[in-house]
Design a protein around this motif. Structure first.
Motif, PDB file in Angstrom:
ATOM      1  N   LEU A  42     -11.478   0.105  26.478  1.00 43.12           N
ATOM      2  CA  LEU A  42     -10.029   0.258  26.645  1.00 43.12           C
ATOM      3  C   LEU A  42      -9.617   1.716  26.510  1.00 43.12           C
ATOM      4  O   LEU A  42      -8.428   2.026  26.489  1.00 43.12           O
ATOM      5  CB  LEU A  42      -9.288  -0.579  25.593  1.00 43.12           C
ATOM      6  CG  LEU A  42      -9.472  -2.092  25.675  1.00 43.12           C
ATOM      7  CD1 LEU A  42      -8.814  -2.771  24.483  1.00 43.12           C
ATOM      8  CD2 LEU A  42      -8.914  -2.636  26.983  1.00 43.12           C
ATOM      9  N   ARG A  43     -10.623   2.611  26.402  1.00 43.91           N
ATOM     10  CA  ARG A  43     -10.409   4.049  26.253  1.00 43.91           C
ATOM     11  C   ARG A  43      -9.694   4.382  24.953  1.00 43.91           C
ATOM     12  O   ARG A  43      -8.840   5.263  24.897  1.00 43.91           O
ATOM     13  CB  ARG A  43      -9.650   4.616  27.459  1.00 43.91           C
ATOM     14  CG  ARG A  43     -10.381   4.383  28.775  1.00 43.91           C
ATOM     15  CD  ARG A  43      -9.942   5.322  29.832  1.00 43.91           C
ATOM     16  NE  ARG A  43     -10.815   5.212  31.001  1.00 43.91           N
ATOM     17  CZ  ARG A  43     -10.709   5.988  32.088  1.00 43.91           C
ATOM     18  NH1 ARG A  43      -9.793   6.918  32.128  1.00 43.91           N
ATOM     19  NH2 ARG A  43     -11.522   5.825  33.098  1.00 43.91           N
ATOM     20  N   LEU A  44     -10.038   3.641  23.931  1.00 44.71           N
ATOM     21  CA  LEU A  44      -9.553   3.912  22.578  1.00 44.71           C
ATOM     22  C   LEU A  44     -10.758   4.190  21.691  1.00 44.71           C
ATOM     23  O   LEU A  44     -11.838   3.632  21.907  1.00 44.71           O
ATOM     24  CB  LEU A  44      -8.770   2.716  22.028  1.00 44.71           C
ATOM     25  CG  LEU A  44      -7.449   2.388  22.724  1.00 44.71           C
ATOM     26  CD1 LEU A  44      -6.902   1.059  22.202  1.00 44.71           C
ATOM     27  CD2 LEU A  44      -6.431   3.490  22.508  1.00 44.71           C
ATOM     28  N   PRO A  45     -10.611   5.051  20.679  1.00 43.56           N
ATOM     29  CA  PRO A  45     -11.750   5.322  19.782  1.00 43.56           C
ATOM     30  C   PRO A  45     -12.231   4.043  19.098  1.00 43.56           C
ATOM     31  O   PRO A  45     -11.430   3.175  18.731  1.00 43.56           O
ATOM     32  CB  PRO A  45     -11.164   6.312  18.769  1.00 43.56           C
ATOM     33  CG  PRO A  45     -10.003   6.937  19.461  1.00 43.56           C
ATOM     34  CD  PRO A  45      -9.434   5.870  20.350  1.00 43.56           C
ATOM     35  N   GLY A  46     -13.539   3.950  18.905  1.00 45.74           N
ATOM     36  CA  GLY A  46     -14.102   2.776  18.248  1.00 45.74           C
ATOM     37  C   GLY A  46     -13.606   2.592  16.835  1.00 45.74           C
ATOM     38  O   GLY A  46     -13.462   1.460  16.351  1.00 45.74           O
ATOM     39  N   LEU A  47     -13.306   3.692  16.138  1.00 43.55           N
ATOM     40  CA  LEU A  47     -12.828   3.567  14.761  1.00 43.55           C
ATOM     41  C   LEU A  47     -11.471   2.883  14.690  1.00 43.55           C
ATOM     42  O   LEU A  47     -11.125   2.254  13.690  1.00 43.55           O
ATOM     43  CB  LEU A  47     -12.795   4.927  14.086  1.00 43.55           C
ATOM     44  CG  LEU A  47     -11.936   6.030  14.706  1.00 43.55           C
ATOM     45  CD1 LEU A  47     -10.526   6.012  14.184  1.00 43.55           C
ATOM     46  CD2 LEU A  47     -12.577   7.394  14.441  1.00 43.55           C
ATOM     47  N   VAL A  48     -10.661   3.005  15.763  1.00 42.42           N
ATOM     48  CA  VAL A  48      -9.385   2.284  15.813  1.00 42.42           C
ATOM     49  C   VAL A  48      -9.649   0.785  15.796  1.00 42.42           C
ATOM     50  O   VAL A  48      -8.968   0.019  15.105  1.00 42.42           O
ATOM     51  CB  VAL A  48      -8.588   2.684  17.076  1.00 42.42           C
ATOM     52  CG1 VAL A  48      -7.312   1.854  17.191  1.00 42.42           C
ATOM     53  CG2 VAL A  48      -8.240   4.161  17.037  1.00 42.42           C
ATOM     54  N   GLY A  49     -10.655   0.357  16.539  1.00 43.21           N
ATOM     55  CA  GLY A  49     -11.006  -1.060  16.553  1.00 43.21           C
ATOM     56  C   GLY A  49     -11.508  -1.546  15.216  1.00 43.21           C
ATOM     57  O   GLY A  49     -11.223  -2.684  14.808  1.00 43.21           O
ATOM     58  N   LEU A  50     -12.234  -0.708  14.491  1.00 41.11           N
ATOM     59  CA  LEU A  50     -12.740  -1.114  13.179  1.00 41.11           C
ATOM     60  C   LEU A  50     -11.604  -1.304  12.177  1.00 41.11           C
ATOM     61  O   LEU A  50     -11.596  -2.269  11.407  1.00 41.11           O
ATOM     62  CB  LEU A  50     -13.728  -0.067  12.673  1.00 41.11           C
ATOM     63  CG  LEU A  50     -15.036   0.072  13.462  1.00 41.11           C
ATOM     64  CD1 LEU A  50     -15.836   1.269  12.989  1.00 41.11           C
ATOM     65  CD2 LEU A  50     -15.862  -1.201  13.358  1.00 41.11           C
ATOM     66  N   VAL A  51     -10.633  -0.383  12.177  1.00 39.35           N
ATOM     67  CA  VAL A  51      -9.478  -0.533  11.283  1.00 39.35           C
ATOM     68  C   VAL A  51      -8.681  -1.778  11.668  1.00 39.35           C
ATOM     69  O   VAL A  51      -8.235  -2.539  10.798  1.00 39.35           O
ATOM     70  CB  VAL A  51      -8.590   0.722  11.336  1.00 39.35           C
ATOM     71  CG1 VAL A  51      -7.322   0.519  10.515  1.00 39.35           C
ATOM     72  CG2 VAL A  51      -9.353   1.930  10.828  1.00 39.35           C
ATOM     73  N   PHE A  52      -8.509  -1.993  12.956  1.00 37.55           N
ATOM     74  CA  PHE A  52      -7.799  -3.181  13.424  1.00 37.55           C
ATOM     75  C   PHE A  52      -8.535  -4.452  13.004  1.00 37.55           C
ATOM     76  O   PHE A  52      -7.913  -5.461  12.631  1.00 37.55           O
ATOM     77  CB  PHE A  52      -7.651  -3.129  14.942  1.00 37.55           C
ATOM     78  CG  PHE A  52      -6.966  -4.328  15.540  1.00 37.55           C
ATOM     79  CD1 PHE A  52      -5.588  -4.468  15.448  1.00 37.55           C
ATOM     80  CD2 PHE A  52      -7.702  -5.313  16.186  1.00 37.55           C
ATOM     81  CE1 PHE A  52      -4.957  -5.570  15.997  1.00 37.55           C
ATOM     82  CE2 PHE A  52      -7.081  -6.411  16.738  1.00 37.55           C
ATOM     83  CZ  PHE A  52      -5.701  -6.549  16.643  1.00 37.55           C
ATOM     84  N   SER A  53      -9.869  -4.423  13.035  1.00 40.45           N
ATOM     85  CA  SER A  53     -10.660  -5.583  12.607  1.00 40.45           C
ATOM     86  C   SER A  53     -10.424  -5.889  11.136  1.00 40.45           C
ATOM     87  O   SER A  53     -10.298  -7.051  10.740  1.00 40.45           O
ATOM     88  CB  SER A  53     -12.146  -5.326  12.853  1.00 40.45           C
ATOM     89  OG  SER A  53     -12.404  -5.080  14.206  1.00 40.45           O
ATOM     90  N   GLY A  54     -10.374  -4.839  10.307  1.00 41.42           N
ATOM     91  CA  GLY A  54     -10.078  -5.050   8.895  1.00 41.42           C
ATOM     92  C   GLY A  54      -8.710  -5.659   8.680  1.00 41.42           C
ATOM     93  O   GLY A  54      -8.519  -6.523   7.811  1.00 41.42           O
TER      94      GLY A  54
END
Length: 711
Positions: A42-54
């Motif tokens: 989605l052209r977003l940093p992977g760390l954004v997804g990790l925080v969202f997962s938490g």
């Protein structure tokens, strides 16, 4: 049995998770593996997804995990330490030394302006001096998330970029030290200048002992441990945790010790397989769990229903962007940089990830920062880690590199020792199934350059030279060499086989190639991938790190004699590497093949700019003075890898240039084009790796860690 099964069926899922620690750990592994990939698409940093997962898995979402879970706390604490350690390890001391005066000047501006504005913002919002200064220090540092982008664009050697990279040493040290002082003052309860001076004195002594002592110990240990990468890896891990424990014994936050340990072993580790393994362990496990734990701390109802938190978040985002812009503008005025260079400095200094998040979490746990500040900093991280690299990719295009850093002509150079002797191609042989195609490839290249082939077999050394295992390895190596020699002679090329006894394959290949004054190493790789190859490295990784000459890593699906159409993608036109074109030309002349040089630009590029890129690339290629110039093709596409994959359907071979580059701390924001192409291309591939000393920027972001060599 029926009663037991009924009880198990009726047992709530939450109780199962509570009783079986392996279950939440398995869920974490799935999250770490899947979510970053989805967000990067989605052209977003992977760390954004990790925080969202938490956030989703925590109390504000499905409530599967709790932030006070002992297992998550332990893994997150290790991730926090690792994050600051990698930040210190990744500081580019060479670039800092190259522009240390200007790096210090920019660091002073980009540190002091956000520090002052952030402190005033905290005071205006009613926080005490200690908390306000800590908030200001969180604005002061930055994380080079966009390093792979500027590396890919070939502008790393631009003075403004080098200054920005070098300044991270000052900003990170400043932010970490202010954090240590603020937390220590908070724990002391009462403030006095005497206590502050005492703390600063002990902190200075501790820093000097760690940086100088660990640096000396690391260099001495690495000198005496030889090629044992396992012991070197363990020494680095021991260093970081000893430094963290020492900091705690002094009453200083452990992340201070971790950061100083990273600086201390920076030069001892250097750029090599050991550093690759150290960063890999943190980036694939501990640091991602730290980001997931940050998401667990977010109280979504409290954030959404509190207007003050929303205002604070907006003020912090606007304040950070404005202060970093002011610092970049002042730097432009002082050092007379161009507007494009100023904007590049600004975009590079925007992302707030490593030191900022670590300091925020430590401050929150110490009771210095309230929950609304924690929420605001996490949102600030999400915004800047997305905005900064996006702006860099748009602004840094076409930025000029320093003339002194322009790449030298392709190897072999006329003034090198290698040029005084015959062109030599070393072909390591190990796998009899791929050996035939490797020898054919080397023979085609040798005939065009009047070269000789050196089939090389490595017999790994045993404890005793009369060991049966070594004898068996020697017999197998002699058989492979006799077979390779016969194949070479059948192809009409001179072959001088070499048998070498060495501790390991990679070191043996690179050392033998140097001894034979090789101009090129031709290797093969298998299709196997896995965690072991990524964790412990492989023969290709080791040769690429140590080789003095180019390395052609090949995956040949058919005989090289059948190759008729060759594709050479060149992404960076600012400082392109022309050696892959020369390599392809040698092969094309042997087979009477056709070469296409491909450049992929953004879909929104105008027709006039596309025409300029075509003429510019034609001019660059013309410098090679080739007998049959290749076709130049420019494709406008939003995805580089997909454009190359579509074009490659019409070709028999794709030549991909690549070189190892450093990764950003945590390695969570890197997209590896070469890895994607290697996995999806169905035709033959040659990846031409250049020596580590060559400062050339190419299509990939870092090395290909998932290829297991079968040479």
């Amino acid at each position: 049995m029926e009663l037991i099964s009924q009880v198990l069926v009726l047992e709530p899922t939450s109780q199962v998770l509570g009783k079986e620690p392996i279950v939440p750990f398995a869920i974490l592994l799935v999250v770490i593996l899947v979510i970053p990939i989805m967000f990067e698409r989605l052209r977003l940093p992977g760390l954004v997804g990790l925080v969202f997962s938490g956030l989703v898995l925590g109390p504000s979402g499905w409530n599967l995990f709790q932030s006070d879970s002992p297992m998550i706390n332990l893994l997150s604490e290790i991730g926090l330490i690792y994050l600051l350690f990698v930040a210190g390890l990744e500081v580019n001391l060479e670039k800092f030394r190259r522009q240390k005066s200007r790096a210090f000047g920019f660091a002073s501006l980009t540190f002091s302006v956000p520090l002052v504005i952030g402190t005033l913002l905290g005071l205006i919002l009613g926080y005490g001096w200690n908390t306000s200064i800590l908030v200001g220090s969180l604005f002061a540092s930055y994380t080079l998330l966009a390093y792979p982008i500027i590396s890919r664009l070939g502008v790393v050697n631009n003075e403004a970029v080098t200054v920005t990279i070098g300044a991270t040493l000052f900003t990170d040290i400043g932010a970490v030290l202010i954090l240590a002082v603020c937390v220590a003052v908070a724990h002391a309860g009462t403030f006095s200048f005497a206590k502050l001076l005492t703390l600063l004195g002990w902190l200075t002594i501790y820093s000097v002992v760690i940086v100088t002592g660990f640096d000396w110990a690391g260099k001495e240990f690495f000198k005496r441990s030889g090629d044992d990468e396992g012991n070197k890896f363990l020494f680095v891990l021991l260093s970081v945790f000893l430094a963290a424990v020492g900091a705690q014994l002094m009453g200083v936050e452990k992340i201070v010790g971790a950061f100083l340990a990273g600086l201390a072993v920076n030069e001892a580790v250097g750029e090599g397989p050991v550093k690759e393994k150290v960063v890999f362990i943190g980036s694939v496990l501990f640091i991602p769990i730290f980001f997931v734990d940050l998401g667990l701390l977010i109280n979504l109802p409290a954030f959404a229903n509190n207007p003050d938190t929303l205002k604070l978040t907006l003020l912090m985002i606007v304040g950070l962007i404005a202060t970093k812009l002011i610092a970049a503008f002042l730097t432009k005025l002082v050092y007379r940089y161009k507007w494009q260079e100023m904007l590049t400095i600004w975009s590079l200094s925007l992302p707030q990830v490593g030191t900022t998040l670590a300091g925020t979490l430590v401050g929150y746990r110490a009771g210095l920062l309230p929950l609304e500040v924690l929420h605001s900093i996490i949102v600030l991280m999400l915004v800047t880690s997305t905005l900064g690299p996006l702006m860099t990719s748009r602004i840094a295009v076409g930025l000029n590199s320093s003339p002194a850093e322009d790449p030298a002509p392709p190897v072999p150079e006329q003034n090198t020792p290698e040029a005084d002797s015959a062109f030599t191609i070393v072909v390591p042989v190990y796998n009899p199934h791929t050996q035939q195609h490797l020898i054919e490839m080397a023979a085609l290249l040798a005939r065009q350059s009047q070269a000789k082939i050196i089939p090389l077999a490595i017999a790994t050394a045993a404890a005793h030279m009369d060991a049966p295992q070594l004898e068996a390895s020697l017999q197998r190596s002699e058989w492979l060499l006799s077979k390779a020699t016969a194949q070479s002679r059948a192809l009409g090329v001179a072959a001088e086989p070499v048998l070498r006894i060495d501790d390991a394959f990679a070191q043996g290949i690179s050392r033998a190639a140097r001894e034979q004054k090789a101009n090129l190493i031709v290797m093969g790789w298998g299709k196997r991938t896995g965690l072991r190859a990524r964790l412990f490295g492989n023969v290709i990784d080791g040769v690429l790190w140590a080789s003095h000459c180019p390395v052609a890593v090949t995956r040949l699906v058919e005989s090289p004699k059948k190759i008729q159409r060759i594709l050479v993608p060149i992404e960076n036109l600012t400082a392109p590497t022309l050696q892959p074109i020369q390599f392809a030309q040698m092969l094309a002349e042997a087979n009477q093949s056709h070469i296409t040089v491909l450049n992929v630009c953004d879909r929104r590029t105008s027709s006039s700019k596309i025409a300029w890129r075509r003429s510019h690339l034609s001019l660059l290629v013309s410098k090679l003075a080739l007998a049959n110039p290749p076709e130049i093709q420019i494709i406008a596409h939003e995805n580089v890898a997909q454009a190359i994959l579509q074009a490659a359907r019409l070709y028999d071979l794709v030549v991909l240039p690549f070189i190892r580059n450093r990764t950003s701390p945590g390695g969570l924001a890197i997209s590896d084009v070469t890895t994607q192409l290697a996995r999806q291309l169905t035709c033959s591939i040659v990846m031409l790796g250049e020596p580590q000393r060559t400062q050339v920027n190419v299509i990939t972001s870092h090395a290909v860690p998932s290829i297991t060599s079968t040479v």
